[in-house]
Write an enzyme that holds these catalytic residues in place. Structure first.
Site, mmCIF file in Angstrom:
data_model
loop_
_atom_site.group_PDB
_atom_site.id
_atom_site.type_symbol
_atom_site.label_atom_id
_atom_site.label_comp_id
_atom_site.label_asym_id
_atom_site.label_seq_id
_atom_site.Cartn_x
_atom_site.Cartn_y
_atom_site.Cartn_z
ATOM 1 N N LYS A 84 0.814 -1.221 0.000
ATOM 2 C CA LYS A 84 0.000 0.000 0.000
ATOM 3 C C LYS A 84 0.846 1.270 0.000
ATOM 4 O O LYS A 84 0.390 2.326 -0.389
ATOM 5 C CB LYS A 84 -0.977 0.016 1.186
ATOM 6 C CG LYS A 84 -0.400 0.451 2.531
ATOM 7 C CD LYS A 84 -1.559 0.612 3.534
ATOM 8 C CE LYS A 84 -1.151 1.189 4.874
ATOM 9 N NZ LYS A 84 -0.243 0.334 5.660
ATOM 10 N N HIS A 213 1.889 -3.768 14.602
ATOM 11 C CA HIS A 213 2.398 -2.621 13.836
ATOM 12 C C HIS A 213 2.420 -1.441 14.796
ATOM 13 O O HIS A 213 1.375 -1.064 15.328
ATOM 14 C CB HIS A 213 1.489 -2.333 12.644
ATOM 15 C CG HIS A 213 2.085 -1.338 11.671
ATOM 16 N ND1 HIS A 213 2.640 -0.153 12.064
ATOM 17 C CD2 HIS A 213 2.225 -1.370 10.328
ATOM 18 C CE1 HIS A 213 3.079 0.498 11.007
ATOM 19 N NE2 HIS A 213 2.840 -0.224 9.929
ATOM 20 N N GLY A 254 6.736 0.821 10.121
ATOM 21 C CA GLY A 254 6.969 2.017 10.923
ATOM 22 C C GLY A 254 8.392 2.541 10.840
ATOM 23 O O GLY A 254 8.731 3.515 11.515
ATOM 24 N N GLU A 288 7.190 -5.803 8.051
ATOM 25 C CA GLU A 288 6.383 -5.275 6.941
ATOM 26 C C GLU A 288 6.736 -3.816 6.660
ATOM 27 O O GLU A 288 5.888 -2.925 6.761
ATOM 28 C CB GLU A 288 4.893 -5.385 7.290
ATOM 29 C CG GLU A 288 4.401 -6.793 7.551
ATOM 30 C CD GLU A 288 3.058 -6.821 8.277
ATOM 31 O OE1 GLU A 288 2.545 -5.744 8.649
ATOM 32 O OE2 GLU A 288 2.537 -7.922 8.488
ATOM 33 N N PRO A 289 7.985 -3.543 6.334
ATOM 34 C CA PRO A 289 8.359 -2.142 6.093
ATOM 35 C C PRO A 289 7.729 -1.604 4.817
ATOM 36 O O PRO A 289 7.673 -2.296 3.807
ATOM 37 C CB PRO A 289 9.884 -2.212 5.943
ATOM 38 C CG PRO A 289 10.145 -3.604 5.442
ATOM 39 C CD PRO A 289 9.107 -4.474 6.107
ATOM 40 N N GLY A 290 7.221 -0.392 4.864
ATOM 41 C CA GLY A 290 6.717 0.292 3.674
ATOM 42 C C GLY A 290 7.609 1.491 3.403
ATOM 43 O O GLY A 290 8.490 1.475 2.554
ATOM 44 N N ARG A 291 7.398 2.528 4.207
ATOM 45 C CA ARG A 291 8.118 3.787 4.041
ATOM 46 C C ARG A 291 9.640 3.619 3.944
ATOM 47 O O ARG A 291 10.299 4.313 3.165
ATOM 48 C CB ARG A 291 7.781 4.695 5.230
ATOM 49 C CG ARG A 291 8.364 6.083 5.170
ATOM 50 C CD ARG A 291 7.951 6.886 6.397
ATOM 51 N NE ARG A 291 6.524 7.068 6.497
ATOM 52 C CZ ARG A 291 5.851 8.027 5.865
ATOM 53 N NH1 ARG A 291 6.485 8.901 5.125
ATOM 54 N NH2 ARG A 291 4.539 8.110 5.978
ATOM 55 N N TYR A 331 -0.084 16.274 5.370
ATOM 56 C CA TYR A 331 -0.091 16.206 6.827
ATOM 57 C C TYR A 331 1.311 16.021 7.381
ATOM 58 O O TYR A 331 1.529 16.060 8.553
ATOM 59 C CB TYR A 331 -0.943 15.032 7.303
ATOM 60 C CG TYR A 331 -2.337 15.110 6.822
ATOM 61 C CD1 TYR A 331 -3.260 15.919 7.484
ATOM 62 C CD2 TYR A 331 -2.728 14.412 5.696
ATOM 63 C CE1 TYR A 331 -4.547 16.007 7.019
ATOM 64 C CE2 TYR A 331 -4.021 14.500 5.233
ATOM 65 C CZ TYR A 331 -4.925 15.301 5.895
ATOM 66 O OH TYR A 331 -6.195 15.388 5.425
ATOM 67 N N TYR A 395 3.441 6.565 0.203
ATOM 68 C CA TYR A 395 2.048 7.008 0.297
ATOM 69 C C TYR A 395 1.790 8.254 -0.551
ATOM 70 O O TYR A 395 1.172 9.211 -0.102
ATOM 71 C CB TYR A 395 1.657 7.241 1.766
ATOM 72 C CG TYR A 395 1.941 6.024 2.603
ATOM 73 C CD1 TYR A 395 1.142 4.896 2.498
ATOM 74 C CD2 TYR A 395 3.030 5.988 3.465
ATOM 75 C CE1 TYR A 395 1.417 3.754 3.235
ATOM 76 C CE2 TYR A 395 3.312 4.843 4.203
ATOM 77 C CZ TYR A 395 2.505 3.736 4.088
ATOM 78 O OH TYR A 395 2.780 2.611 4.808
#
Ligand SMILES: *Cc1c(COP(=O)(O)O)cnc(C)c1O
Length: 422
Positions: A84, A213, A254, A288-291, A331, A395
């Site tokens: 995502k 998370h 995170g 589950e790293p995203g950023r 934001y 994102y």
């Protein structure tokens, strides 16, 4: 050779990235992959554009470095990239080639990952509440690991995907230091852990482990320690219930690619040693790293398509805004860095140290909220000059809409491998 990506290429295909990534994975980077410095690369794209248009640059060199950093700091923790965060096909292909697994939350995300030849065993379906239609699809393609945090989800899983192994998602109470705390929406509360484990076990499901998370961009390493302690407590509950031994610890996402990462990694490694001392070999730790992987690998370049001067103040319009790539950074502007890039034909008239003006950058829609940068100092820009936005991979496009008829998914991505990383 066929896989070479010219520096002034047309937008890349995922296959090209795959081939390129497999070439750069080892220590050796072939000369043929462009290693232009970022600004030079951006200029080469701009000078080949028919009309000025926004675009993204994905720097594979940054991505390879991030994977090396991860493997160095967290050698025993396998990353499952959270789709995502950025679902650009080229990026997913590169991640797959670099050996990552994936965290998916829907049928479309699972399909996107499988289309790159990833084994379904390298996917965790990490959405604790799954639609029936999505769940049936996961069952049909063999994605057999999923999270849950409610009795009703167990019922659903029994019915539509009985072979699925489960991870109990627990809420992490002290995640207030993170920017987007997730504990209110997701995760079993401490007193719910035993009833949920018992229920899943009696229903016939195999609960293989615990996930959590801590929230996006955790700013303190101690939240991970607290969460790992809570996971240990849940492992103990499973033992007391005499369930089959759990063996998966999923520490979620995170993470940010900044100096704090080293400290967080150390805290996590220590906490796993402290709380899971005996199980060093048979504990499978995933994250589950995203950023962490996406944010710094992408740069976005947008042309100035409108300008208004009001006294000292300069106002500019670009063709992407808060309904597009700039939705969440609205934001959270802490990571975004903007720098001007003058169109080459103005270059000679520019002073080496140009004067700056208080400037605002607007997005293209008719919503006055659609402001990308408010009150920053920029040198004078003209129409068809460009603004370069760094750290734009997390994102951004993945959360974009087509509000007011502006199609963000049409913005192309170009690939480079910056020489700074070779
Ligand atoms: C969004 C999400 C992630 C990724 O979070 P980052 O803060 O980008 O690392 C990981 N796991 C789950 C379940 C998520 O919802």
């Amino acid at each position: 050779m066929a896989f070479i990506i010219p520096s002034i290429a047309s937008p890349i295909s995922s296959l090209q990235v795959k081939l390129a990534a497999s070439q750069v994975k080892g220590a050796h980077i072939p000369h043929d992959i462009p290693r232009l410095e970022l600004t030079t690369f951006i200029r080469s794209i701009i000078s080949n554009q028919e009309d000025p248009k926004p675009f993204y640059v994905l720097d594979l060199g940054v991505l390879v470095n991030l994977m090396e950093k991860w493997n160095h700091c967290l050698p025993n923790i396998r990353p499952f990239f959270a789709v995502k965060c950025n679902n650009e096909p080229a990026f997913l292909a590169a991640m797959a080639t670099l050996g990552a697994g994936f965290d998916c939350a829907s049928k479309a995300e699972i399909e996107a990952v499988l289309s790159h030849g990833v084994s379904p065993s390298k996917i965790v379906y990490a959405n604790p509440c799954k639609g029936e239609y999505h769940l049936k699809h996961a069952a049909s393609v063999g994605v057999n690991l999923a999270t849950f945090d409610s009795m009703d989800e167990v019922t659903k899983l029994r019915r539509f995907h009985p072979k699925c192994s489960l991870l109990l998602r627990i809420a992490v109470s002290n995640d207030k230091s993170s920017w987007r705390a997730l504990g209110t929406k997701f995760g079993a509360l401490p007193e719910e852990v035993a009833p949920l484990l018992r229920h899943a076990h009696r229903a016939g499901s195999t609960v293989v482990g615990i996930s959590f998370h801590v929230g996006s961009k955790a700013s303190e390493s101690k939240v991970y320690r607290g969460a790992i302690a809570a996971a240990r407590a849940a492992f103990d509950v499973a033992d007391e219930l005499e369930m089959p031994k759990m063996h998966v610890l999923d520490i979620g996402g995170g993470f940010k690619a900044n100096p704090l990462f080293d400290e967080i990694a150390e805290t996590i490694n220590d906490a796993i040693k402290d709380y899971f001392p005996e199980s060093h070999d048979d504990l499978d730790v995933i994250a589950e790293p995203g950023r962490f992987f996406a944010e710094t690998a992408f740069t976005m370049v947008a042309n100035v398509m409108g300008k208004r001067v009001r006294g000292e103040k300069r106002e500019y319009w670009i063709s992407d805004g808060i309904y597009g790539s700039f939705n969440l950074p609205a934001y959270d502007r802490s990571s975004m860095i903007v720098s001007p890039l003058h169109h080459s034909h103005h270059l000679h008239t520019h002073n080496p140290v140009p004067a700056t003006y208080p400037s605002t950058v607007f997005g293209p829609t008719c919503d006055s909220l659609d402001t990308v940068v408010d009150d920053c100092k920029l040198p004078e820009l003209e129409l068809n000059d460009f603004l370069v936005f760094h750290n734009m991979g997390a994102y951004t496009t993945s959360a974009a809409t087509n509000f007011n008829g502006f199609n963000i998914s049409a913005i192309p991505t170009y690939l480079t491998f910056t020489s700074a990383n070779s």
